[in-house]
Enzyme design. Structure first.
Site, PDB file in Angstrom:
ATOM      1  N   LEU A  18      -3.045   2.367 -12.288  1.00  0.00           N
ATOM      2  CA  LEU A  18      -3.148   3.829 -12.304  1.00  0.00           C
ATOM      3  C   LEU A  18      -1.912   4.424 -12.957  1.00  0.00           C
ATOM      4  CD1 LEU A  18      -4.186   4.345  -8.573  1.00  0.00           C
ATOM      5  CD2 LEU A  18      -5.691   4.493 -10.581  1.00  0.00           C
ATOM      6  N   ASP A  60      -1.876  -2.200  -9.017  1.00  0.00           N
ATOM      7  CA  ASP A  60      -0.670  -1.449  -8.641  1.00  0.00           C
ATOM      8  C   ASP A  60       0.106  -2.095  -7.503  1.00  0.00           C
ATOM      9  OD1 ASP A  60      -0.791   1.060 -10.338  1.00  0.00           O
ATOM     10  OD2 ASP A  60      -2.811   1.008  -9.500  1.00  0.00           O
ATOM     11  N   GLU A  65       6.317  -0.567  -1.766  1.00  0.00           N
ATOM     12  CA  GLU A  65       6.752   0.473  -0.838  1.00  0.00           C
ATOM     13  C   GLU A  65       5.609   1.388  -0.399  1.00  0.00           C
ATOM     14  OE1 GLU A  65      10.540   3.377  -0.686  1.00  0.00           O
ATOM     15  OE2 GLU A  65       8.961   3.964  -2.045  1.00  0.00           O
ATOM     16  N   ASP A  66       4.559   1.466  -1.196  1.00  0.00           N
ATOM     17  CA  ASP A  66       3.493   2.413  -0.867  1.00  0.00           C
ATOM     18  C   ASP A  66       2.604   1.968   0.290  1.00  0.00           C
ATOM     19  OD1 ASP A  66       4.164   4.364  -2.731  1.00  0.00           O
ATOM     20  OD2 ASP A  66       3.182   3.240  -4.347  1.00  0.00           O
ATOM     21  N   ARG A  85      -6.194   1.203  -4.312  1.00  0.00           N
ATOM     22  CA  ARG A  85      -5.005   0.581  -3.714  1.00  0.00           C
ATOM     23  C   ARG A  85      -5.188   0.265  -2.225  1.00  0.00           C
ATOM     24  NH1 ARG A  85       0.756   2.476  -5.352  1.00  0.00           N
ATOM     25  NH2 ARG A  85       1.004   0.385  -4.498  1.00  0.00           N
ATOM     26  N   ARG A 135      -1.826  11.827  -3.046  1.00  0.00           N
ATOM     27  CA  ARG A 135      -2.030  10.579  -2.300  1.00  0.00           C
ATOM     28  C   ARG A 135      -1.918  10.735  -0.776  1.00  0.00           C
ATOM     29  NH1 ARG A 135      -1.071   6.267  -5.871  1.00  0.00           N
ATOM     30  NH2 ARG A 135      -1.904   6.924  -7.892  1.00  0.00           N
ATOM     31  N   HIS A 169       5.142  10.891  -6.642  1.00  0.00           N
ATOM     32  CA  HIS A 169       5.392  10.943  -5.204  1.00  0.00           C
ATOM     33  C   HIS A 169       6.565  11.860  -4.839  1.00  0.00           C
ATOM     34  CE1 HIS A 169       3.394   6.762  -5.012  1.00  0.00           C
ATOM     35  NE2 HIS A 169       2.654   7.546  -4.249  1.00  0.00           N
ATOM     36  N   CYS A 256       9.673   2.635  -5.296  1.00  0.00           N
ATOM     37  CA  CYS A 256       8.354   2.057  -4.986  1.00  0.00           C
ATOM     38  C   CYS A 256       8.301   0.534  -5.132  1.00  0.00           C
ATOM     39  CB  CYS A 256       7.278   2.624  -5.911  1.00  0.00           C
ATOM     40  SG  CYS A 256       6.998   4.353  -5.732  1.00  0.00           S
TER      41      CYS A 256
HETATM   42  N1  GLY Z   1       0.811   3.217 -10.517  1.00  0.00           N
HETATM   43  C1  GLY Z   1       1.331   3.498  -9.229  1.00  0.00           C
HETATM   44  C2  GLY Z   1       0.378   4.280  -8.430  1.00  0.00           C
HETATM   45  O1  GLY Z   1      -0.399   4.960  -9.039  1.00  0.00           O
HETATM   46  O2  GLY Z   1       0.305   4.247  -7.235  1.00  0.00           O
END
Ligand code: GLY
Length: 262
Positions: A18, A60, A65-66, A85, A135, A169, A256
């Site tokens: 993404l 991704d 970290e996400d 994700r 997000r 973010h 991230c």
């Molecule tokens: N490419 C990182 C994200 O979209 O979460």
């Protein structure tokens, strides 16, 4: 001080991940080089780096970290905001369970770790700031604040709306560079929940450089932002400049790319 970092090697599919930026397609070989440089830097700063296998089905997934928010007390497994994700979380639980008790964000909540800034001032205050984004929704933010309140964290939820120029973010725009100082973009300077902190503002045109990461006394920052580097150095912060051109093409940043554990 951080003792461990959990990172994930980018898969070949990373170049199809993404992105909302128009910087061209990442070059895979260079991406791997830059990722290795990041990993070696963390090792050189005393962290034991735990490198997870690439996940080709999740382009991704190198942005570890996400998928979790880790404090000294707990690891909260997120529910990432992007459908593609969401399944990444299943691949982080085993390793995190070795270090922390796990808690989970549940439907309808969505949250990406990149939207969560935790500032631990040890004896003074523990602070969790969540930025709503494409997000991260209100439910995800409230769930996280409720979980962390059990451990004494003050929770604040901020909605930056369309105001943020930096990137995807919340932590594209705000990061701590010591326990009482933040590096922020101009748009975040006036946030009420940040009023107690000393703030350095990234110079106009260098907003991407707000995505720095403090590691054991050093501030890792992206290369190509000389005015921000000068600002940091003149204020006594020791910087390490990192090549991340390919990572930035993926809407990624230095924060991230790892989960850091004290
Ligand atoms: N490419 C990182 C994200 O979209 O979460």
């Amino acid at each position: 001080m951080y003792k461990h970092a959990i990172i994930r090697r980018p898969g070949k599919s990373s170049v199809r991940g993404l992105t909302s930026v128009d910087r061209g397609k990442p070059d895979f070989e260079r991406l791997i080089e830059q990722h290795r440089h990041y990993t070696n830097t963390l090792s050189s700063l005393g962290l034991e780096v735990i490198e997870l296998e690439a996940l080709e089905e999740f382009p991704d997934a190198c942005f570890t970290e996400d998928v979790a928010i880790v404090t000294p007390e707990v690891a909260v497994i997120t529910r990432p905001g992007a459908d593609s994700r969401r399944g990444e979380t299943l691949h982080i639980t085993d390793v995190l369970a070795k270090f922390r008790q796990l808690k989970y964000i549940t439907e309808p909540g969505t949250i990406d770790g990149g939207d969560v800034l935790i500032i631990d001032q040890s004896c003074v205050k523990r602070h969790c700031i969540v930025g709503l984004s494409t997000r991260t929704n209100q439910s995800g933010a409230e769930q996280l604040c409720a979980i962390l309140s059990e451990y004494g964290y003050q929770g604040d939820i901020v909605d930056l709306g369309a105001d943020v120029p930096a990137a995807l973010h919340f932590k594209s725009s705000v990061n701590f560079i010591d326990s009482h100082t933040l590096l922020v973009t101009q748009t975040c300077f006036w946030l009420d929940c940040l009023s107690a902190y000393r703030k350095l503002v990234v110079p106009e045109g260098e907003e991407y450089a707000a995505n720095v990461v403090w590691i054991n006394g050093k501030v890792l920052m992206p290369d190509g932002y000389p005015a921000t580097q000068r600002l940091l150095e003149q204020n006594g912060f020791q910087t390490m400049v990192m090549p991340i051109s390919e990572i930035s093409k993926m809407d990624g940043g230095l924060t991230c790319l790892s989960l850091r554990l004290t």
